[in-house]
Scaffold this motif. Structure first.
Motif, mmCIF file in Angstrom:
data_model
loop_
_atom_site.group_PDB
_atom_site.id
_atom_site.type_symbol
_atom_site.label_atom_id
_atom_site.label_comp_id
_atom_site.label_asym_id
_atom_site.label_seq_id
_atom_site.Cartn_x
_atom_site.Cartn_y
_atom_site.Cartn_z
ATOM 1 N N ARG A 114 0.882 -1.144 0.166
ATOM 2 C CA ARG A 114 0.119 0.037 -0.039
ATOM 3 C C ARG A 114 0.989 1.360 0.052
ATOM 4 O O ARG A 114 0.593 2.179 -0.662
ATOM 5 C CB ARG A 114 -0.945 0.116 1.214
ATOM 6 C CG ARG A 114 -1.973 1.118 1.248
ATOM 7 C CD ARG A 114 -2.824 0.866 2.189
ATOM 8 N NE ARG A 114 -3.796 2.190 2.337
ATOM 9 C CZ ARG A 114 -4.631 2.417 3.148
ATOM 10 N NH1 ARG A 114 -4.928 1.714 4.040
ATOM 11 N NH2 ARG A 114 -5.506 3.541 3.201
ATOM 12 N N THR A 122 -5.329 0.800 -5.402
ATOM 13 C CA THR A 122 -4.973 0.066 -4.658
ATOM 14 C C THR A 122 -6.170 -0.798 -3.972
ATOM 15 O O THR A 122 -7.176 -0.106 -3.587
ATOM 16 C CB THR A 122 -4.396 0.917 -3.400
ATOM 17 O OG1 THR A 122 -3.351 1.631 -3.819
ATOM 18 C CG2 THR A 122 -3.860 -0.379 -2.350
ATOM 19 N N VAL A 147 -8.145 4.039 -2.842
ATOM 20 C CA VAL A 147 -7.729 2.978 -1.989
ATOM 21 C C VAL A 147 -9.208 2.004 -1.640
ATOM 22 O O VAL A 147 -9.992 2.949 -1.262
ATOM 23 C CB VAL A 147 -6.977 3.158 -0.765
ATOM 24 C CG1 VAL A 147 -6.792 1.887 0.251
ATOM 25 C CG2 VAL A 147 -5.847 3.790 -0.994
ATOM 26 N N ASP A 187 2.309 1.775 -3.560
ATOM 27 C CA ASP A 187 1.270 2.701 -4.160
ATOM 28 C C ASP A 187 0.966 4.036 -4.104
ATOM 29 O O ASP A 187 0.704 4.804 -4.886
ATOM 30 C CB ASP A 187 -0.111 1.882 -3.969
ATOM 31 C CG ASP A 187 -0.205 0.461 -4.561
ATOM 32 O OD1 ASP A 187 0.681 0.112 -5.419
ATOM 33 O OD2 ASP A 187 -1.079 -0.189 -4.427
#
Length: 93
Positions: free
Chosen positions: A2, A27, A88, A5
């Motif tokens: 994460r 993500t 996300v 990203d």
């Protein structure tokens, strides 16, 4: 992953050679999905994979996501058109 990203999303905006290109970072965390890999994990010996019990419990308690659910969410997101430069998401979220 994460954090990688997040860094990528920031850095994409800093490269002049990428200016004007529509680049986005998405993500997605699907959780633990009922796949052939999960079947393989549960069939592995405890000597080779001491954490096997966790995945046996997820399966026994019906806590594995149906693979169609994350596939549908990702497809829906892509079909929705352009989103933010960095997004996300989690399964069901």
């Amino acid at each position: 992953l994460r954090m990688a990203d997040e860094v990528l999303a920031v850095e994409l905006g800093e490269y002049e050679e990428l200016a004007g290109r529509d680049l986005r970072v998405f993500t997605y965390a699907p959780g633990v999905v009922a796949t052939a890999m999960q079947e393989s994990i549960r069939a592995t010996s405890l000597d080779d994979f001491p954490r096997r019990a966790k995945f046996e419990d997820l399966h026994a308690n019906d806590q594995l996501a149906d693979p169609r659910a994350p596939a549908r969410e990702i497809a829906d997101r892509l079909e929705a058109g352009p989103g933010p430069a960095h997004e996300v998401a989690r399964l069901g979220g």
